[in-house]
Write a protein that holds these residues in place. Structure first.
Motif, PDB file in Angstrom:
ATOM      1  N   GLY A  77       0.688  -1.152   0.121  1.00 50.36           N
ATOM      2  CA  GLY A  77       0.029   0.064   0.101  1.00 50.36           C
ATOM      3  C   GLY A  77       0.782   1.320   0.023  1.00 50.36           C
ATOM      4  N   ARG A  78       1.998   1.165   0.078  1.00 53.25           N
ATOM      5  CA  ARG A  78       3.180   2.398   0.159  1.00 53.25           C
ATOM      6  C   ARG A  78       4.247   1.963  -0.711  1.00 53.25           C
ATOM      7  N   PRO A  79       4.224   1.843  -2.163  1.00 53.20           N
ATOM      8  CA  PRO A  79       5.224   1.632  -2.732  1.00 53.20           C
ATOM      9  C   PRO A  79       6.298   2.467  -2.662  1.00 53.20           C
ATOM     10  N   ASP A  83      10.224   4.420  -7.711  1.00 53.19           N
ATOM     11  CA  ASP A  83      10.234   2.938  -8.125  1.00 53.19           C
ATOM     12  C   ASP A  83       9.199   2.492  -8.894  1.00 53.19           C
ATOM     13  N   PRO A  84       9.395   2.304 -10.240  1.00 52.70           N
ATOM     14  CA  PRO A  84       8.364   1.906 -10.931  1.00 52.70           C
ATOM     15  C   PRO A  84       8.013   0.265 -10.701  1.00 52.70           C
ATOM     16  N   ALA A  85       9.112  -0.528 -10.539  1.00 48.35           N
ATOM     17  CA  ALA A  85       8.846  -2.033  -9.984  1.00 48.35           C
ATOM     18  C   ALA A  85       8.008  -2.103  -8.835  1.00 48.35           C
ATOM     19  N   SER A  86       8.323  -1.348  -7.750  1.00 47.84           N
ATOM     20  CA  SER A  86       7.742  -1.162  -6.732  1.00 47.84           C
ATOM     21  C   SER A  86       6.040  -1.201  -6.923  1.00 47.84           C
ATOM     22  N   GLU A  89       4.375  -3.886  -8.937  1.00 55.16           N
ATOM     23  CA  GLU A  89       4.053  -5.147  -8.085  1.00 55.16           C
ATOM     24  C   GLU A  89       3.107  -4.771  -6.967  1.00 55.16           C
ATOM     25  N   GLN A  90       2.803  -3.428  -6.716  1.00 56.29           N
ATOM     26  CA  GLN A  90       1.755  -3.117  -5.888  1.00 56.29           C
ATOM     27  C   GLN A  90       0.637  -2.911  -6.517  1.00 56.29           C
ATOM     28  N   ARG A  91       0.378  -3.093  -7.741  1.00 51.82           N
ATOM     29  CA  ARG A  91      -0.593  -2.365  -8.599  1.00 51.82           C
ATOM     30  C   ARG A  91      -2.013  -2.854  -7.926  1.00 51.82           C
ATOM     31  N   GLY A  92      -2.290  -3.657  -7.455  1.00 48.14           N
ATOM     32  CA  GLY A  92      -3.506  -4.244  -6.722  1.00 48.14           C
ATOM     33  C   GLY A  92      -4.238  -3.157  -5.671  1.00 48.14           C
ATOM     34  N   MET A  93      -3.163  -2.314  -5.074  1.00 46.76           N
ATOM     35  CA  MET A  93      -3.467  -1.346  -4.214  1.00 46.76           C
ATOM     36  C   MET A  93      -3.790   0.007  -4.714  1.00 46.76           C
ATOM     37  N   THR A 124       2.245  -9.197  -7.081  1.00 41.73           N
ATOM     38  CA  THR A 124       1.800  -9.177  -8.272  1.00 41.73           C
ATOM     39  C   THR A 124       0.732  -9.943  -8.683  1.00 41.73           C
ATOM     40  N   GLY A 125      -0.437  -9.397  -9.350  1.00 43.81           N
ATOM     41  CA  GLY A 125      -1.383 -10.184  -9.781  1.00 43.81           C
ATOM     42  C   GLY A 125      -2.514 -10.303  -8.592  1.00 43.81           C
ATOM     43  N   ARG A 126      -2.446  -9.764  -7.499  1.00 40.53           N
ATOM     44  CA  ARG A 126      -3.364  -9.608  -6.455  1.00 40.53           C
ATOM     45  C   ARG A 126      -4.106  -8.308  -6.326  1.00 40.53           C
ATOM     46  N   THR A 127      -5.250  -8.516  -5.716  1.00 36.53           N
ATOM     47  CA  THR A 127      -6.011  -7.250  -5.411  1.00 36.53           C
ATOM     48  C   THR A 127      -5.750  -6.758  -4.047  1.00 36.53           C
ATOM     49  N   GLY A 128      -6.056  -5.557  -3.947  1.00 33.00           N
ATOM     50  CA  GLY A 128      -5.795  -5.132  -2.391  1.00 33.00           C
ATOM     51  C   GLY A 128      -6.771  -6.015  -1.469  1.00 33.00           C
ATOM     52  N   GLU A 129      -7.912  -6.413  -1.892  1.00 38.16           N
ATOM     53  CA  GLU A 129      -8.730  -7.149  -0.911  1.00 38.16           C
ATOM     54  C   GLU A 129      -7.857  -8.481  -0.577  1.00 38.16           C
TER      55      GLU A 129
END
Length: 171
Positions: A77-79, A83-86, A89-93, A124-129
């Motif tokens: 929730g706090r990439p 850092d574009p990789a971070s 990877e946390q796109r789901g949040m 990667t690939g996970r939703t925030g929930e």
């Protein structure tokens, strides 16, 4: 039929000078021991050989090595800023509600207080929930169980990052 030549990304990685290889590997995983083992074992014939070496090096990490590796990961929730990789990877949040973000912050803090390190999950690939639900479930684990889960999650993250490293167009 198996090719006798390594893929271009692996060939580039194998050809790096030792300091450059270590730097690239430390970008994938902050563990000095893990990066050192992988860099020293070059050249790799196939990507699968590199992944197997990563798994073997990960299995040998001490508790201190794992702490070093986890210190390289920002809370879910706090990439890491810039850092574009971070962020990827946390796109789901990224689209999470303010309520979910606040809950994740609270859960992250409780987890860190309980275990002494950041909550580590292959995001990667996970939703925030999904990440929240995993955090809720894992916060009750005994420390020994959680250490093994962290090692497994770190292995998943490392494989994804190594694959991305090999796929980068550096030609």
């Amino acid at each position: 039929m198996t090719s006798t030549s390594a893929p271009p990304g692996l060939t580039r990685f194998n050809a790096l000078e030792q300091p450059a290889a270590l730097a690239v590997l430390r970008g994938a995983c902050a563990s000095t021991a893990w990066a050192g083992r992988l860099a020293a074992a070059r050249p790799y014939r196939t990507a699968d050989d590199l992944y197997a070496a990563s798994d073997a090096a990960l299995a040998e990490l001490t508790a201190a090595d794992l702490r070093e590796a986890m210190a390289g990961h920002p809370p879910i929730g706090r990439p890491a800023p810039g850092d574009p990789a971070s962020a990827r990877e946390q796109r789901g949040m990224a689209g999470a509600s303010e309520e979910l973000k606040a809950e994740m912050l609270e859960l992250n803090l409780a987890y860190q207080q309980r275990f002494g390190h950041v909550f580590l999950i292959c995001a990667t690939g996970r939703t925030g929930e999904q990440m929240r639900d995993a955090l809720r479930e894992r916060i009750g684990n005994p420390p020994e169980r959680e250490r093994e889960i962290v090692r497994t999650e770190l292995g998943r993250i490392n494989r994804i990052r190594l694959a991305r490293l090999l796929d980068e167009d550096r030609a």
